[in-house]
Motif scaffolding. Structure first.
Motif, short mmCIF file in Angstrom:
data_model
loop_
_atom_site.label_atom_id
_atom_site.label_comp_id
_atom_site.label_asym_id
_atom_site.label_seq_id
_atom_site.Cartn_x
_atom_site.Cartn_y
_atom_site.Cartn_z
N VAL A 61 0.84 -1.20 0.00
CA VAL A 61 0.00 0.00 0.00
C VAL A 61 0.87 1.25 0.00
N THR A 62 0.47 2.22 -0.78
CA THR A 62 1.13 3.51 -0.80
C THR A 62 0.05 4.59 -0.77
N ILE A 63 0.46 5.80 -0.65
CA ILE A 63 -0.48 6.93 -0.59
C ILE A 63 -0.46 7.66 -1.93
N CYS A 64 -1.64 7.95 -2.45
CA CYS A 64 -1.74 8.73 -3.68
C CYS A 64 -1.24 10.15 -3.39
N PRO A 65 -0.30 10.66 -4.18
CA PRO A 65 0.22 12.00 -3.91
C PRO A 65 -0.78 13.12 -4.20
N VAL A 66 -1.86 12.82 -4.90
CA VAL A 66 -2.84 13.86 -5.24
C VAL A 66 -3.94 13.94 -4.19
N ARG A 107 -4.22 11.67 -1.37
CA ARG A 107 -3.79 11.11 -0.08
C ARG A 107 -4.60 9.90 0.37
N GLU A 108 -5.19 9.15 -0.54
CA GLU A 108 -5.90 7.93 -0.22
C GLU A 108 -4.98 6.74 -0.43
N LYS A 109 -5.27 5.61 0.20
CA LYS A 109 -4.47 4.40 0.04
C LYS A 109 -4.73 3.79 -1.33
N ILE A 110 -3.63 3.42 -2.00
CA ILE A 110 -3.71 2.71 -3.27
C ILE A 110 -2.63 1.63 -3.28
N ARG A 115 -3.13 4.10 -11.91
CA ARG A 115 -4.22 5.08 -11.85
C ARG A 115 -4.87 4.97 -10.48
N CYS A 116 -5.13 6.12 -9.85
CA CYS A 116 -5.77 6.14 -8.54
C CYS A 116 -7.28 5.94 -8.73
N PRO A 117 -7.86 4.95 -8.07
CA PRO A 117 -9.30 4.73 -8.24
C PRO A 117 -10.14 5.81 -7.54
N ASN A 118 -9.55 6.56 -6.63
CA ASN A 118 -10.30 7.58 -5.89
C ASN A 118 -10.41 8.91 -6.64
N CYS A 119 -9.27 9.43 -7.11
CA CYS A 119 -9.30 10.76 -7.75
C CYS A 119 -9.04 10.72 -9.25
N GLY A 120 -8.59 9.58 -9.78
CA GLY A 120 -8.36 9.46 -11.22
C GLY A 120 -6.98 9.92 -11.67
N ALA A 121 -6.09 10.26 -10.74
CA ALA A 121 -4.74 10.68 -11.12
C ALA A 121 -4.01 9.51 -11.77
N GLU A 122 -3.16 9.83 -12.76
CA GLU A 122 -2.44 8.79 -13.48
C GLU A 122 -0.94 8.98 -13.32
N PHE A 156 15.86 18.73 -23.47
CA PHE A 156 15.52 19.41 -22.23
C PHE A 156 14.21 18.86 -21.66
N SER A 157 13.22 18.62 -22.51
CA SER A 157 11.95 18.10 -22.01
C SER A 157 12.12 16.71 -21.41
N HIS A 158 12.99 15.90 -22.00
CA HIS A 158 13.21 14.57 -21.44
C HIS A 158 14.01 14.63 -20.14
N ASN A 159 14.85 15.62 -20.00
CA ASN A 159 15.57 15.80 -18.75
C ASN A 159 14.66 16.37 -17.67
N ARG A 160 13.85 17.35 -18.03
CA ARG A 160 12.98 18.04 -17.07
C ARG A 160 11.84 17.15 -16.59
N PHE A 161 11.21 16.43 -17.48
CA PHE A 161 10.05 15.60 -17.16
C PHE A 161 10.39 14.11 -17.21
N GLY A 162 11.64 13.75 -16.97
CA GLY A 162 12.10 12.39 -17.18
C GLY A 162 11.63 11.37 -16.16
N GLY A 163 11.34 11.76 -14.96
CA GLY A 163 10.97 10.80 -13.93
C GLY A 163 9.50 10.42 -13.99
N ASP A 164 9.12 9.54 -13.09
CA ASP A 164 7.70 9.21 -13.03
C ASP A 164 7.02 10.22 -12.10
N ARG A 165 5.82 10.58 -12.44
CA ARG A 165 5.07 11.57 -11.67
C ARG A 165 3.59 11.28 -11.79
N TRP A 166 2.86 11.81 -10.85
CA TRP A 166 1.41 11.64 -10.84
C TRP A 166 0.76 12.92 -11.34
N LEU A 167 -0.10 12.80 -12.34
CA LEU A 167 -0.82 13.94 -12.88
C LEU A 167 -2.30 13.78 -12.59
#
Length: 94
Positions: free
Chosen positions: A9-14, A16-19, A25-32, A81-92
């Motif tokens: 279990v981890t916490i959704c960064p958007v 803050r619910e358990k996922i 994809r977060c089933p609570n807020c739809g963040a991907e 630059f875009s691949h360097n700036r946005f290269g990691g995984d992130r929640w949108l």
């Protein structure tokens, strides 16, 4: 419904619910979860790099083949630059 084990279990960064920690994809807020830049981010950065370096070239020398070379170099630099700036995984969020 059974609760997953605490290590899975981890916490959704958007919202803050358990996922699940492997969720894309977060089933609570739809963040991907996104890995790397989205197409629009790559396009904007590449276009901006092309315009900026072409403008600098035009300020330094009159319109010539060098302006095109600078524009292509700016296009590549913006894309990298875009691949360097946005290269990691992130929640949108939605």
């Amino acid at each position: 419904m059974m609760e997953p084990a605490s290590s899975a279990v981890t916490i959704c960064p958007v919202c803050r619910e358990k996922i699940r920690s492997t969720a894309e994809r977060c089933p609570n807020c739809g963040a991907e979860r996104h890995f790397g830049p989205r197409l629009i981010e790559s396009g904007i950065c590449a276009f901006a790099g092309m315009v900026i370096l072409a403008a600098i070239s035009r300020l330094l020398i009159p319109m010539s083949l060098w302006t095109i070379v600078f524009a292509v170099a700016g296009l590549c630099a913006g894309f990298l630059f875009s691949h360097n700036r946005f290269g990691g995984d992130r929640w949108l969020g939605q």
